[in-house]
Design a protein around this motif. Structure first.
Motif, PDB file in Angstrom:
ATOM      1  N   PRO A  36      29.682  20.778   2.837  1.00 32.22           N
ATOM      2  CA  PRO A  36      30.408  19.581   3.255  1.00 32.22           C
ATOM      3  C   PRO A  36      31.371  19.201   2.481  1.00 32.22           C
ATOM      4  O   PRO A  36      31.364  19.128   1.200  1.00 32.22           O
ATOM      5  N   ASN A  37      32.511  18.532   3.294  1.00 36.29           N
ATOM      6  CA  ASN A  37      33.628  18.277   2.679  1.00 36.29           C
ATOM      7  C   ASN A  37      33.489  16.744   2.610  1.00 36.29           C
ATOM      8  O   ASN A  37      33.679  15.896   3.690  1.00 36.29           O
ATOM      9  N   VAL A  38      33.154  16.012   1.604  1.00 37.29           N
ATOM     10  CA  VAL A  38      33.232  14.532   1.294  1.00 37.29           C
ATOM     11  C   VAL A  38      34.162  14.008   0.637  1.00 37.29           C
ATOM     12  O   VAL A  38      34.215  12.579   0.338  1.00 37.29           O
ATOM     13  N   GLY A  39      35.389  14.816   0.679  1.00 38.49           N
ATOM     14  CA  GLY A  39      36.498  14.447  -0.107  1.00 38.49           C
ATOM     15  C   GLY A  39      37.653  14.154   0.731  1.00 38.49           C
ATOM     16  O   GLY A  39      37.401  13.992   1.898  1.00 38.49           O
ATOM     17  N   ARG A  40      38.883  14.456   0.468  1.00 35.20           N
ATOM     18  CA  ARG A  40      40.200  14.402   1.185  1.00 35.20           C
ATOM     19  C   ARG A  40      40.350  15.364   2.383  1.00 35.20           C
ATOM     20  O   ARG A  40      39.583  16.374   2.203  1.00 35.20           O
ATOM     21  N   ARG A  41      40.928  15.272   3.281  1.00 31.94           N
ATOM     22  CA  ARG A  41      41.246  16.049   4.438  1.00 31.94           C
ATOM     23  C   ARG A  41      41.921  17.373   3.796  1.00 31.94           C
ATOM     24  O   ARG A  41      41.706  18.360   4.475  1.00 31.94           O
ATOM     25  N   GLU A  42      42.719  17.148   2.847  1.00 33.04           N
ATOM     26  CA  GLU A  42      43.559  18.181   2.338  1.00 33.04           C
ATOM     27  C   GLU A  42      42.744  19.179   1.415  1.00 33.04           C
ATOM     28  O   GLU A  42      43.528  20.371   1.154  1.00 33.04           O
ATOM     29  N   ILE A  82      35.561  26.423  -9.654  1.00 30.97           N
ATOM     30  CA  ILE A  82      35.524  25.434  -8.530  1.00 30.97           C
ATOM     31  C   ILE A  82      34.799  24.266  -8.959  1.00 30.97           C
ATOM     32  O   ILE A  82      35.014  23.405  -8.569  1.00 30.97           O
ATOM     33  N   ILE A  83      33.631  24.477  -9.553  1.00 32.34           N
ATOM     34  CA  ILE A  83      32.939  23.516  -9.889  1.00 32.34           C
ATOM     35  C   ILE A  83      33.746  22.284 -10.752  1.00 32.34           C
ATOM     36  O   ILE A  83      33.710  21.157 -10.329  1.00 32.34           O
ATOM     37  N   LYS A  84      34.689  22.847 -11.499  1.00 29.54           N
ATOM     38  CA  LYS A  84      35.660  21.828 -12.319  1.00 29.54           C
ATOM     39  C   LYS A  84      36.623  21.092 -11.550  1.00 29.54           C
ATOM     40  O   LYS A  84      36.964  20.174 -11.365  1.00 29.54           O
ATOM     41  N   GLU A  85      37.063  21.962 -10.547  1.00 32.31           N
ATOM     42  CA  GLU A  85      38.119  21.526  -9.735  1.00 32.31           C
ATOM     43  C   GLU A  85      37.322  20.531  -8.587  1.00 32.31           C
ATOM     44  O   GLU A  85      38.038  19.424  -8.376  1.00 32.31           O
ATOM     45  N   LEU A  86      36.199  20.574  -8.283  1.00 32.74           N
ATOM     46  CA  LEU A  86      35.493  19.603  -7.628  1.00 32.74           C
ATOM     47  C   LEU A  86      35.209  18.333  -8.413  1.00 32.74           C
ATOM     48  O   LEU A  86      35.469  17.251  -7.744  1.00 32.74           O
ATOM     49  N   ALA A  87      35.051  18.474  -9.541  1.00 33.06           N
ATOM     50  CA  ALA A  87      34.757  17.171 -10.363  1.00 33.06           C
ATOM     51  C   ALA A  87      36.106  16.500 -10.439  1.00 33.06           C
ATOM     52  O   ALA A  87      36.341  15.271 -10.507  1.00 33.06           O
ATOM     53  N   GLU A  88      37.293  17.328 -10.369  1.00 30.67           N
ATOM     54  CA  GLU A  88      38.590  16.613 -10.641  1.00 30.67           C
ATOM     55  C   GLU A  88      38.955  15.758  -9.137  1.00 30.67           C
ATOM     56  O   GLU A  88      39.559  14.966  -9.351  1.00 30.67           O
ATOM     57  N   GLU A  89      38.205  16.228  -8.158  1.00 30.05           N
ATOM     58  CA  GLU A  89      38.298  15.562  -6.926  1.00 30.05           C
ATOM     59  C   GLU A  89      37.191  14.402  -6.805  1.00 30.05           C
ATOM     60  O   GLU A  89      36.905  13.876  -5.512  1.00 30.05           O
ATOM     61  N   ARG A  90      36.600  14.038  -7.860  1.00 30.24           N
ATOM     62  CA  ARG A  90      35.280  13.301  -8.152  1.00 30.24           C
ATOM     63  C   ARG A  90      34.122  13.644  -7.081  1.00 30.24           C
ATOM     64  O   ARG A  90      33.525  12.689  -6.425  1.00 30.24           O
ATOM     65  N   ILE A  91      33.781  14.693  -7.095  1.00 29.07           N
ATOM     66  CA  ILE A  91      32.909  15.533  -5.989  1.00 29.07           C
ATOM     67  C   ILE A  91      32.264  16.384  -7.186  1.00 29.07           C
ATOM     68  O   ILE A  91      32.740  17.111  -7.922  1.00 29.07           O
ATOM     69  N   PHE A  92      30.816  16.069  -7.393  1.00 35.22           N
ATOM     70  CA  PHE A  92      29.925  16.795  -8.202  1.00 35.22           C
ATOM     71  C   PHE A  92      28.870  17.156  -7.803  1.00 35.22           C
ATOM     72  O   PHE A  92      27.918  16.735  -6.823  1.00 35.22           O
ATOM     73  N   ILE A  93      28.930  18.685  -7.945  1.00 35.96           N
ATOM     74  CA  ILE A  93      27.555  19.357  -7.414  1.00 35.96           C
ATOM     75  C   ILE A  93      26.706  19.341  -8.755  1.00 35.96           C
ATOM     76  O   ILE A  93      26.830  19.867  -9.733  1.00 35.96           O
ATOM     77  N   ILE A  94      25.529  18.544  -8.614  1.00 36.71           N
ATOM     78  CA  ILE A  94      24.645  18.485  -9.648  1.00 36.71           C
ATOM     79  C   ILE A  94      23.311  19.155  -9.508  1.00 36.71           C
ATOM     80  O   ILE A  94      22.934  19.219  -8.483  1.00 36.71           O
ATOM     81  N   ASN A  95      22.589  19.338 -10.488  1.00 35.01           N
ATOM     82  CA  ASN A  95      21.346  20.156 -10.523  1.00 35.01           C
ATOM     83  C   ASN A  95      20.531  19.063 -11.101  1.00 35.01           C
ATOM     84  O   ASN A  95      20.617  18.013 -11.200  1.00 35.01           O
ATOM     85  N   GLU A  96      19.117  19.588 -11.150  1.00 36.32           N
ATOM     86  CA  GLU A  96      18.017  18.666 -11.642  1.00 36.32           C
ATOM     87  C   GLU A  96      17.980  18.063 -12.760  1.00 36.32           C
ATOM     88  O   GLU A  96      17.400  17.228 -13.211  1.00 36.32           O
ATOM     89  N   PRO A 151      23.621   9.157  -2.704  1.00 38.00           N
ATOM     90  CA  PRO A 151      24.260   7.976  -2.639  1.00 38.00           C
ATOM     91  C   PRO A 151      25.324   8.013  -3.504  1.00 38.00           C
ATOM     92  O   PRO A 151      25.452   8.469  -4.456  1.00 38.00           O
ATOM     93  N   GLU A 152      26.421   7.670  -3.065  1.00 38.35           N
ATOM     94  CA  GLU A 152      28.018   7.454  -3.843  1.00 38.35           C
ATOM     95  C   GLU A 152      27.913   6.113  -4.819  1.00 38.35           C
ATOM     96  O   GLU A 152      27.381   5.169  -4.654  1.00 38.35           O
ATOM     97  N   THR A 153      28.409   6.529  -5.888  1.00 39.86           N
ATOM     98  CA  THR A 153      28.712   5.574  -7.022  1.00 39.86           C
ATOM     99  C   THR A 153      29.879   5.589  -7.483  1.00 39.86           C
ATOM    100  O   THR A 153      30.309   6.444  -7.958  1.00 39.86           O
ATOM    101  N   ASN A 154      30.565   4.311  -7.584  1.00 37.35           N
ATOM    102  CA  ASN A 154      31.861   4.274  -8.101  1.00 37.35           C
ATOM    103  C   ASN A 154      32.811   5.077  -7.566  1.00 37.35           C
ATOM    104  O   ASN A 154      33.578   5.670  -8.361  1.00 37.35           O
ATOM    105  N   ASN A 155      32.800   5.414  -6.300  1.00 37.83           N
ATOM    106  CA  ASN A 155      33.886   6.267  -5.420  1.00 37.83           C
ATOM    107  C   ASN A 155      33.482   7.669  -6.255  1.00 37.83           C
ATOM    108  O   ASN A 155      34.464   8.580  -6.042  1.00 37.83           O
ATOM    109  N   LEU A 156      32.348   7.935  -6.676  1.00 39.29           N
ATOM    110  CA  LEU A 156      31.847   9.348  -7.239  1.00 39.29           C
ATOM    111  C   LEU A 156      31.123  10.096  -6.034  1.00 39.29           C
ATOM    112  O   LEU A 156      30.202   9.381  -5.436  1.00 39.29           O
ATOM    113  N   LYS A 157      31.339  11.340  -5.544  1.00 38.98           N
ATOM    114  CA  LYS A 157      30.529  11.666  -4.707  1.00 38.98           C
ATOM    115  C   LYS A 157      29.527  12.796  -5.217  1.00 38.98           C
ATOM    116  O   LYS A 157      29.921  13.590  -6.104  1.00 38.98           O
TER     117      LYS A 157
END
Length: 685
Positions: free
Chosen positions: A305-311, A102-116, A191-197
């Motif tokens: 939170p869904n910060v990506g596509r509605r799909e 799931i973490i990798k598939e989120l990254a493919e959607e340009r959504i990143f759960i990042i740690n410290e 904050p978003e950077t270069n369309n990356l969440k």
């Protein structure tokens, strides 16, 4: 005397197989990505409750192991070990799904759960500012000193066990920090950077800022590992305090928060010496130690939170109208002409709200009787009942204070109702009132007329948007007169037995179901068509299972749809050849109880609040009710047939307990929850 041996799956093990079906949804790549995260959250929440309720019961039985084996036919200590083995495997799969998929598939959607460790300078500055502005004042670090009592860990609270150490020194100090998820959202969108969440968890914000907490200490290294303790949540109440029941229950709830530790979920990366230190401080056996990942209380991910596509989420479909039942007309005038069925969540819960709101202001309405089991936090049901009392109606409301994990909420509503002049009945000391029934008394042209709503699910508008249930409006006198009798019995705290139309627990449900099954057995032996279709949440009562085996062996064809526990083992030659069981896990939670009996060609169809569990049959107030309107009989039969055709989200329950997806010979993909919505949208009767 020991129970007669019948073929059974242990109920705890069966429940874990059910939760594995939830985990299957998280693994299913056809499920939208955010929904897969939510299924992980549901799995985690389910497992928490399992360790709060079922494991404590097993532990109590293990203390009288020999006697338990005689009474229940299984070895509790052996089951506890089997439970741990299954849970550890499930936790490994859970971690793999989250971290490796799931973490990798989120990254493919340009959504990143990042740690410290993944914060750059600008995001680090944002996080530190958030920490100092919003988070620091809520944290209360506790230093752990030798010789002092170890702090009481809250049930299901998330903590960091922190170790402070110094290079070239054996000097070590430990500390605890509770993560304040009650006060703040678990997820912070950066904050978003270069369309990356970017999303970071509260846990990792604290990890990043540990030096802001422990800066006064002379240590070089600060390490933090998450832990979560699950406690025994069963209430033990004095049975002789009925006149002070609310006070007794409130005290019991406080004790629940300090119940015996059942499970310690810990970060698998925690060093062994830290884990050893922790276990030495807690009263917990080795079977209660469960390795996990760095994030606990994963149930909070239900709000990811869904910060990506509605799909990335299931599309939100509007609830459908009920054909012929209009919200802008008097609901009483429409129900007076015919019965109506509300199929939740496909159709709107607003019909039930409208029913009560109209009753609250209708001058002809004199009385409202209702049983309430679980209520929404902001309940429009309660508001309607209060409005009715203010308008001079007699409102009799039975609130079940013992609804597990809803006790505090129900106590709150009880006090509010009483303040507003509603007659509140706290329920029965020895029996939970689990029925979902409402009766409106109305005076029409000098006559008393009753309007009823009976349901398989609670009067709860929040769960009504997530749970599949059926809710019936009727004025059939056979039903309403017996409902009136039932409400009067509840008011007097007595059980009447002579119900001809309704099927009421605790006195009659078992014998009436046996009678219906016996009728099918008789027809099967006579060579007549004989079958049953039974839908419910759980099947665990051994005597009922034995009766179903008897029916199947007599030639009765039995099809069952069971979402959760199923202790019956289908498809075993000579025992259960004629019994098929499927479980449907999908977007909505299948919650309805539907019983269909062939009855020699004139089907009998019942809806009920009761599962086939001993508690529902013998120790709760439950109401089953017949469907008398031919149009609604057809509607329910059509819905059940759609579910029986499901070859997308239905799993086979079998002797292997492998949760195999049910495949049919059909070239068409059938998915019940989508197909039912389509059916209700376009049906023309």
């Amino acid at each position: 005397m020991p129970k007669q041996k019948i073929l059974l799956t242990n109920r705890e093990i069966s429940w874990l197989y059910f939760n594995d079906r939830v985990l299957q949804e998280a693994a299913d790549k056809t499920v939208p990505l955010i929904e897969r995260i939510r299924f992980l959250a549901i799995f985690s929440s389910n497992l928490d409750e399992f360790y709060r309720v079922r494991v404590p019961t097993l532990n109590r039985l293990a203390n009288v192991n020999t006697k338990a084996k005689e009474l229940f036919g299984y070895n509790p200590k052996k089951i506890i070990k089997e439970v741990k083995n299954i849970v550890v495997k499930q936790e490994r799969r859970f971690n793999h799904l989250y971290e490796d998929e799931i973490i990798k598939e989120l990254a493919e959607e340009r959504i990143f759960i990042i740690n410290e460790r993944q914060l750059n300078v600008s995001r680090g500055d944002f996080v530190r500012k958030y920490f100092r502005d919003k988070l620091l004042s809520t944290l209360v670090p506790v230093l752990l000193e030798d010789g002092k009592p170890f702090p009481e860990l809250k049930d299901r609270g998330i903590y960091f066990l922190v170790r402070l150490s110094k290079n070239n020194s054996s000097k070590v100090k430990y500390s605890l920090i509770e993560i304040p998820t009650d006060n703040l959202e678990r997820f912070v969108v950066l904050p978003e950077t270069n369309n990356l969440k970017f999303i970071i968890l509260l846990d990792d914000i604290i990890r990043y800022c540990l030096d802001d907490i422990y800066f006064i200490f002379d240590y070089d290294e600060v390490e933090a590992y998450s832990i979560q303790l699950t406690r025994d949540a069963e209430l033990e109440l004095d049975r002789h305090v009925s006149e002070k029941f609310i006070e007794a229950l409130s005290k019991g709830l406080q004790k629940r928060k300090k119940g015996k530790p059942m499970r310690l979920l810990y970060d698998n990366n925690m060093p062994l010496d830290m884990l050893t230190y922790l276990v030495a401080k807690l009263d917990l056996g080795v079977d209660g130690l469960i390795p996990g990942n760095r994030y606990h209380n994963f149930k909070d991910f239900i709000s990811f939170p869904n910060v990506g596509r509605r799909e990335l989420e299931y599309p939100k479909v509007p609830p459908l109208e009920v054909k012929g039942l209009e919200l802008n007309k008097s609901i009483f005038s429409q129900i007076a002409k015919r019965d109506y069925l509300i199929n939740l969540p496909y159709q709107s819960f607003d019909y039930i709200i409208h029913f009560l709101r109209e009753a609250a202001i209708d001058p002809k309405v004199t009385e409202i009787d209702i049983t309430l089991y679980r209520l929404a936090q902001n309940s429009r049901i309660i508001n309607a009942l209060i409005n009715a009392a203010r308008n001079g109606k007699t409102v009799n409301c039975l609130v079940e204070l013992k609804a597990r994990f809803d006790e505090e909420n129900n106590i709150k509503w009880t006090k509010r109702l009483e303040e507003e002049g509603v007659n509140v009945n706290y329920g029965l000391l020895d029996y939970k009132v689990h029925s979902k029934i409402c009766l409106i008394t109305r005076k029409e042209k000098g006559k008393v007329v009753h309007y009823a709503n009976l349901a398989t699910g609670n009067f709860n508008e929040k769960t009504a948007s997530l749970y599949c249930d059926h809710s019936l409006f009727t004025t059939h006198e056979e039903i309403t007169s017996e409902l009136k009798k039932l409400f009067r019995g509840l008011e007097k705290k007595v059980f009447y037995k002579d119900y001809n139309c309704l099927i009421v627990s605790p006195l009659q449900t078992r014998e009436k179901i046996y009678s219906l099954i016996d009728h099918e057995i008789k027809n099967a032996k006579a060579g007549k068509p004989a079958y049953m279709v039974l839908k419910m949440n759980s099947l665990a009562d051994e005597e009922m299972i034995a009766k179903l085996y008897e029916a199947g062996q007599a030639g009765v064809q039995i099809k069952m749809i069971i979402r959760g526990m199923c202790c019956l083992v289908p498809g075993v030659p000579g025992v259960s050849d004629n019994i098929e069981v499927v479980s449907i896990i999908d977007k909505y939670l299948e919650h309805a109880r539907v019983w269909i009996f062939a009855n020699g060609g004139e089907e009998k169809i019942y809806l009920s609040s009761a599962d086939f569990m001993t508690r529902n049959l013998d120790h709760r107030v439950e109401v089953g009710f017949p469907i008398l309107d031919p149009r609604i009989q057809k509607e329910l039969r059509d819905i059940i047939n759609i579910q029986l055709k499901d070859n997308t989200k239905a799993r086979e329950i079998n002797s292997l307990n492998n949760n195999k997806y049910r495949k049919t010979n059909s070239k068409v993909d059938y998915r019940a929850q989508i197909d039912i919505y389509t059916y209700l949208k376009y049906k023309n009767y």
